[in-house]
Design an enzyme around this catalytic site. Structure first.
Site, short mmCIF file in Angstrom:
data_model
loop_
_atom_site.label_atom_id
_atom_site.label_comp_id
_atom_site.label_asym_id
_atom_site.label_seq_id
_atom_site.Cartn_x
_atom_site.Cartn_y
_atom_site.Cartn_z
N GLU A 73 -29.11 -16.53 32.66
CA GLU A 73 -28.52 -17.86 32.84
C GLU A 73 -27.12 -17.79 33.44
O GLU A 73 -26.77 -18.56 34.32
CB GLU A 73 -28.44 -18.59 31.49
N GLU A 74 -26.30 -16.86 32.97
CA GLU A 74 -24.90 -16.82 33.40
C GLU A 74 -24.69 -16.10 34.71
O GLU A 74 -23.75 -16.41 35.45
CB GLU A 74 -24.03 -16.19 32.30
N GLU A 98 -29.40 -14.98 28.23
CA GLU A 98 -28.00 -15.30 28.53
C GLU A 98 -27.52 -14.59 29.80
O GLU A 98 -26.81 -15.17 30.61
CB GLU A 98 -27.09 -14.93 27.35
#
Lengths: 331, 331
Positions: B132-133, B129
């Site tokens: 990805e972010e 995460e």
């Protein structure tokens, strides 16, 4: 959807709605079909819907209008279960033999375990399973560790929480349907079982219990909290040593007594300590424990070493959840 | 079931099988229908089957032969998600503003968060995460706390794990589809946000981070373990302070050096400590940290207080996951 209809009517309604939603730029379409409307499942799938999830009384179908890849959230992915360490003041563990399942007929003595019900708190499930399997009343202390495993049950993952609970009763009434036998077993005897010796994860749990008995392990204790999403209380599980320091601090601030206050009247502090020592003979709730702990810090800062030693004993007991069994003699 | 058939054939087969199983004393009957066989759902329900669960490509139905109440296990009950605290050596937190969802357009700066994919480890999801972010590479450190909430998503419960990760890169490349903005934000500035101030659970997380920075908080660190059920490794999350003491002990035993060994040759010990201090200038893996910790204990037991102090600094840094940023100067 609620009311029954024939599939032809359903399909024409569905097509009209979807073209309407397409114009509106809508993306995901959900249909929740009660099991009574099972006749509409096949036509919905024929229209391009697929299954999202199902529960005994309904099936949820979903459709994605745009050409783009869908961003529909996945279904629930984990089953949650608990195993509970319950130890009495004699260093005996509450253990059971199961009639069925993996351990059925193996003669292995294990901790009470079970699945957390939908909507049930982990800490509540731990206490419920102890009661159901052995008849013992217990108070939840903390989560000692947890394990995440994959491809367990219908390819779903599992989260297994190893919990610590404090016994409030000691007479066992085993449940007949699932439990072959239940008893209080000396910790060392439990640890010596071949199954425990050869199972890595159980070895960890045994080491954790030993460390816990010596006050050298900190699990996660639950505190009720609210979020910005809802006023509904839900439990946050965090470092139990940290939580107690916080609570202890809060109590002393609330009572206007500072740990580092040099001008603290000795008489006040000592009388408070005496009071707490009396209390410690009966069952103590966490609040009382926090008082004991602040009293311990006070008695230390006041150089009352004997008192500090006694209080430390009590706190030690509590680390294995046996605070309620501290005999008056030990004070 | 695999091959297509008309519902009449299916029903006659089903009735024959069930009467056969009834004679055999079987109890639960499961039918897994691929979505291609959707035509058989209605007849199965007509025969008394109900939904157990569904995934995009299939529907699982179940039937209970005896008159007694069924003991069929429930479906997966929890969705698991993560929120990740990533702090750099300047006490800055990695925070994002989301485009959509609850926080879309609110201007709230929050930790990277996301749902744990089916079959994914919590520690892997946290690192994914972040990447990805924000494009930041990170190493998982531990679970700081977790929260169980009910009736979240289709009445399912949720488990939210607050994780701590160590940044391995520092240049942000935000993801455009879900993230409005991403930045490194001073810890105090994050904590001052009205949303953080008024949200009880966030207040707890802020307190936890502060305690962690001071080495006064112990989360749960993952260790790969096997069980009796499968050889497949799965992670057990336990008290990180406890785990490090264990590992440290293991290392010293393996290396034949005992912490309490009085006849330990000073030269050997000190040279080992020097070596480790050099190492600490580059990025350190957990193994190296464990060496540093044993070196710290050694240097203490040998009365090498300066060395001990330097090593303690390093260990302190690590508690906030910034070990890789310890400047040579600090040694």
């Amino acid at each position: 959807m609620k009311e029954a209809m024939d599939s032809a009517t359903f399909v024409s309604m569905l097509r009209a709605s979807i073209s309407h939603w397409r114009e509106q730029g809508k993306k995901g379409v959900w249909i929740k079909l009660p099991i009574e409307l099972v006749n509409l499942v096949e036509p919905a799938v024929a229209e391009g819907f697929w299954y999202h999830h199902a529960e005994p009384k309904y099936l949820m179908l979903v459709y994605w209008i745009p050409q783009s890849a869908h961003t529909i959230p996945a279904n629930a992915s984990h089953r949650v279960s608990v195993g509970v360490v319950v130890m009495n003041e004699k260093d005996e563990l509450l253990v059971v033999q199961e009639k069925t399942g993996t351990f059925g007929g193996t003669g292995v003595w294990k901790f009470p375990t079970g699945v957390v019900d939908e909507g049930e708190d982990i800490c509540a499930a731990a206490v419920r399973e102890i009661k159901e399997e052995t008849g013992i009343d217990a108070e939840f202390v903390e989560v000692l560790a947890f394990r995440q495993s994959h491809r367990m049950f219908f390819q779903k993952s599992g989260l297994f929480f190893v919990c610590l609970a404090r016994p409030l009763s000691f007479d066992i009434w085993k449940q007949d349907s699932e439990i072959e036998a239940a008893q209080w077993m000396p910790f060392q005897e439990y640890a010596k079982q071949p199954y425990c010796q050869k199972t890595e994860v159980v070895q960890y749990v045994i080491e954790i219990c030993s460390a816990k008995k010596n006050g050298k392990y900190s699990g996660f204790a639950p505190v009720p909290t609210t979020s910005s999403f809802s006023d509904q209380k839900s439990y946050l599980y965090l470092d139990s040593h940290f939580r107690r320091r916080q609570a202890c601090l809060g109590l002393t601030e609330a009572s206007g007594v500072s740990m580092t206050e040099p001008s603290l009247p000795v008489s006040y502090a000592s009388s408070r300590v005496e009071l707490l020592c009396e209390k410690s003979c009966c069952f103590l709730h966490v609040e009382s424990l926090i008082k004991i702990q602040s009293a311990y810090l006070l008695s230390q800062s006041l150089g009352k070493s004997n008192m500090a030693k006694k209080l430390q004993q009590i706190i030690r007991y509590d680390l294995m959840g046996n605070l309620n069994s501290v005999p008056c003699g030990s004070l």
